[in-house]
Design a protein around this motif. Structure first.
Motif, PDB file in Angstrom:
ATOM      1  N   LYS A  17      -1.563  -0.506  -6.664  1.00 48.83           N
ATOM      2  CA  LYS A  17      -2.836  -1.130  -6.311  1.00 48.83           C
ATOM      3  C   LYS A  17      -2.668  -2.229  -5.270  1.00 48.83           C
ATOM      4  CE  LYS A  17      -5.195  -0.271 -10.717  1.00 48.83           C
ATOM      5  NZ  LYS A  17      -5.828  -0.908 -11.908  1.00 48.83           N
ATOM      6  N   SER A  18      -1.493  -2.885  -5.287  1.00 46.86           N
ATOM      7  CA  SER A  18      -1.284  -3.999  -4.354  1.00 46.86           C
ATOM      8  C   SER A  18      -0.938  -3.538  -2.944  1.00 46.86           C
ATOM      9  CB  SER A  18      -0.171  -4.911  -4.880  1.00 46.86           C
ATOM     10  OG  SER A  18       1.070  -4.207  -4.927  1.00 46.86           O
ATOM     11  N   ILE A  19      -0.551  -2.278  -2.783  1.00 43.32           N
ATOM     12  CA  ILE A  19      -0.209  -1.772  -1.451  1.00 43.32           C
ATOM     13  C   ILE A  19      -1.496  -1.625  -0.639  1.00 43.32           C
ATOM     14  CG2 ILE A  19       0.796   0.140  -0.146  1.00 43.32           C
ATOM     15  CD1 ILE A  19       2.560   0.733  -2.537  1.00 43.32           C
ATOM     16  N   PRO A  20      -1.568  -2.192   0.551  1.00 40.11           N
ATOM     17  CA  PRO A  20      -2.798  -2.099   1.349  1.00 40.11           C
ATOM     18  C   PRO A  20      -3.076  -0.666   1.790  1.00 40.11           C
ATOM     19  CG  PRO A  20      -1.031  -3.120   2.614  1.00 40.11           C
ATOM     20  CD  PRO A  20      -0.531  -3.002   1.213  1.00 40.11           C
ATOM     21  N   THR A  21      -4.346  -0.362   1.930  1.00 41.89           N
ATOM     22  CA  THR A  21      -4.754   0.998   2.299  1.00 41.89           C
ATOM     23  C   THR A  21      -4.271   1.366   3.695  1.00 41.89           C
ATOM     24  OG1 THR A  21      -6.730   0.662   0.933  1.00 41.89           O
ATOM     25  CG2 THR A  21      -6.738   2.549   2.409  1.00 41.89           C
ATOM     26  N   TRP A  22      -4.264   0.382   4.602  1.00 36.99           N
ATOM     27  CA  TRP A  22      -3.843   0.686   5.971  1.00 36.99           C
ATOM     28  C   TRP A  22      -2.401   1.162   6.027  1.00 36.99           C
ATOM     29  CZ3 TRP A  22       0.377  -1.846   7.801  1.00 36.99           C
ATOM     30  CH2 TRP A  22       0.716  -3.075   7.226  1.00 36.99           C
ATOM     31  N   PHE A  25      -2.406   4.853   5.250  1.00 38.35           N
ATOM     32  CA  PHE A  25      -2.872   5.594   6.418  1.00 38.35           C
ATOM     33  C   PHE A  25      -1.794   5.645   7.498  1.00 38.35           C
ATOM     34  CE2 PHE A  25      -7.290   5.048   4.894  1.00 38.35           C
ATOM     35  CZ  PHE A  25      -7.755   6.326   5.149  1.00 38.35           C
ATOM     36  N   GLY A  26      -1.107   4.518   7.705  1.00 31.58           N
ATOM     37  CA  GLY A  26      -0.057   4.486   8.719  1.00 31.58           C
ATOM     38  C   GLY A  26       1.073   5.446   8.407  1.00 31.58           C
ATOM     39  N   LEU A  27       1.497   5.483   7.147  1.00 27.32           N
ATOM     40  CA  LEU A  27       2.559   6.410   6.757  1.00 27.32           C
ATOM     41  C   LEU A  27       2.116   7.859   6.910  1.00 27.32           C
ATOM     42  CD1 LEU A  27       3.963   4.624   3.566  1.00 27.32           C
ATOM     43  CD2 LEU A  27       5.108   4.885   5.780  1.00 27.32           C
ATOM     44  N   SER A  28       0.874   8.136   6.533  1.00 26.04           N
ATOM     45  CA  SER A  28       0.372   9.511   6.642  1.00 26.04           C
ATOM     46  C   SER A  28       0.325   9.959   8.096  1.00 26.04           C
ATOM     47  CB  SER A  28      -1.023   9.612   6.016  1.00 26.04           C
ATOM     48  OG  SER A  28      -0.989   9.269   4.645  1.00 26.04           O
ATOM     49  N   ILE A  29      -0.175   9.093   8.979  1.00 30.94           N
ATOM     50  CA  ILE A  29      -0.263   9.450  10.397  1.00 30.94           C
ATOM     51  C   ILE A  29       1.132   9.603  11.001  1.00 30.94           C
ATOM     52  CG2 ILE A  29      -1.024   8.629  12.659  1.00 30.94           C
ATOM     53  CD1 ILE A  29      -3.397   7.297  11.243  1.00 30.94           C
ATOM     54  N   LEU A  62      -1.279  10.122  -2.220  1.00 35.54           N
ATOM     55  CA  LEU A  62      -1.397   8.715  -2.606  1.00 35.54           C
ATOM     56  C   LEU A  62      -2.526   8.022  -1.849  1.00 35.54           C
ATOM     57  CD1 LEU A  62       2.342   7.549  -2.861  1.00 35.54           C
ATOM     58  CD2 LEU A  62       0.757   8.085  -4.723  1.00 35.54           C
ATOM     59  N   THR A  63      -2.691   8.377  -0.570  1.00 30.35           N
ATOM     60  CA  THR A  63      -3.770   7.776   0.224  1.00 30.35           C
ATOM     61  C   THR A  63      -5.133   8.148  -0.341  1.00 30.35           C
ATOM     62  OG1 THR A  63      -2.369   7.909   2.202  1.00 30.35           O
ATOM     63  CG2 THR A  63      -4.736   7.573   2.535  1.00 30.35           C
ATOM     64  N   ILE A  64      -5.295   9.422  -0.685  1.00 24.84           N
ATOM     65  CA  ILE A  64      -6.571   9.868  -1.264  1.00 24.84           C
ATOM     66  C   ILE A  64      -6.825   9.179  -2.603  1.00 24.84           C
ATOM     67  CG2 ILE A  64      -7.796  11.868  -2.195  1.00 24.84           C
ATOM     68  CD1 ILE A  64      -6.365  13.570  -0.089  1.00 24.84           C
ATOM     69  N   CYS A  65      -5.777   9.079  -3.413  1.00 23.44           N
ATOM     70  CA  CYS A  65      -5.923   8.392  -4.704  1.00 23.44           C
ATOM     71  C   CYS A  65      -6.299   6.926  -4.510  1.00 23.44           C
ATOM     72  CB  CYS A  65      -4.630   8.501  -5.501  1.00 23.44           C
ATOM     73  SG  CYS A  65      -4.251  10.173  -6.075  1.00 23.44           S
ATOM     74  N   LYS A  66      -5.695   6.307  -3.490  1.00 23.06           N
ATOM     75  CA  LYS A  66      -6.017   4.907  -3.200  1.00 23.06           C
ATOM     76  C   LYS A  66      -7.476   4.752  -2.793  1.00 23.06           C
ATOM     77  CE  LYS A  66      -5.023   0.554  -2.214  1.00 23.06           C
ATOM     78  NZ  LYS A  66      -4.611  -0.441  -3.219  1.00 23.06           N
ATOM     79  N   LEU A  67      -7.971   5.674  -1.971  1.00 25.48           N
ATOM     80  CA  LEU A  67      -9.369   5.616  -1.540  1.00 25.48           C
ATOM     81  C   LEU A  67     -10.318   5.805  -2.720  1.00 25.48           C
ATOM     82  CD1 LEU A  67      -9.198   7.632   1.811  1.00 25.48           C
ATOM     83  CD2 LEU A  67      -9.455   5.163   1.529  1.00 25.48           C
ATOM     84  N   PHE A  68     -10.000   6.768  -3.583  1.00 30.50           N
ATOM     85  CA  PHE A  68     -10.835   6.980  -4.767  1.00 30.50           C
ATOM     86  C   PHE A  68     -10.797   5.758  -5.683  1.00 30.50           C
ATOM     87  CE2 PHE A  68     -10.887  11.591  -3.872  1.00 30.50           C
ATOM     88  CZ  PHE A  68     -12.215  11.849  -4.152  1.00 30.50           C
TER      89      PHE A  68
END
Length: 225
Positions: A17-22, A25-29, A62-68
């Motif tokens: 939860k503490s990891i920022p969403t950006w 996204f950066g890792l995914s891109i 993980l990014t999708i889970c973070k967004l949800f």
């Protein structure tokens, strides 16, 4: 069962939860670019190339889970704030307003000026003999044939008159909880006292205000108690 078993999982969840969403996204891109652009992919050791799609899928999940997670948290926060506001509106405004009618009994009377068919036939005949185009006279006569001319009247049977002055005082005290509908109904009720001179009965605007107070009090009580 050892309660310490769930501690690592809780710490992992808090870390996630503490990891920022950006960052997700950066890792995914970055992984997507490495996978799709051959110069990046060939620059990696052979042993890592086959793991790029798996890593991309993992990080994207993980990014999708973070967004949800953010979306659900936002929805829960909005519901909590809305519930807290409704509780304040109930306690500080609508419950005191509703208490004004605890000892006042509102009576609704229904009257019919033309309850019998004979009377409605007379009304229809009068419409046929009135001025205007024939089509309009026929339309009015057809309507009069089924119109019993129902009317409603409202009265505070006992317990005092309609407490408009006290309602205004309560709303002015906690006006931040009074929505546009309530303020508009109060304005109409106040104006109706000057326009309708029969003070033996409640005006239509006063009854509409009473209905609103009763309806909102029941709705808020059912939601927040």
């Amino acid at each position: 069962m050892d309660s310490t078993v769930g501690i690592p999982a809780t710490k992992m969840l808090d870390t996630f939860k503490s990891i920022p969403t950006w960052l997700f996204f950066g890792l995914s891109i970055s992984l997507l670019l490495i996978w799709l652009w051959p110069p990046f992919l060939t620059a990696l050791p052979e042993s890592l190339r086959s793991n790029i799609p798996v890593a991309l899928l993992f990080v994207a999940t993980l990014t999708i889970c973070k967004l949800f997670s953010l979306w659900f948290a936002n929805v829960a926060d909005r519901r909590q704030r809305s519930r807290a506001l409704d509780l304040e509106r109930l306690i500080y405004l609508y419950r005191p307003l509703n208490a004004l009618f605890l000892t006042r009994h509102i009576t609704v009377c229904t009257g019919e000026a033309s309850p019998y068919l004979r009377q409605r036939l007379e009304n229809a005949w009068d419409e046929l003999g009135s001025h205007g185009r024939r089509s309009r006279r026929l339309k009015r006569a057809w309507h009069a044939l089924f119109d019993k001319q129902r009317s409603l009247s409202f009265e505070v049977e006992y317990g005092g008159g309609f407490p408009l002055a006290k309602i205004i005082d309560l709303v002015r005290t906690d006006v931040r909880y009074a929505g546009p509908e309530l303020q508009d109904l109060i304005n109409r009720a106040d104006r109706s006292q000057y326009e309708e001179y029969d003070r033996a009965l409640m005006t239509n605007a006063e009854y509409a205000l009473f209905e609103h107070i009763d309806r909102e009090h029941r709705r808020l009580s059912a939601r927040v108690g």
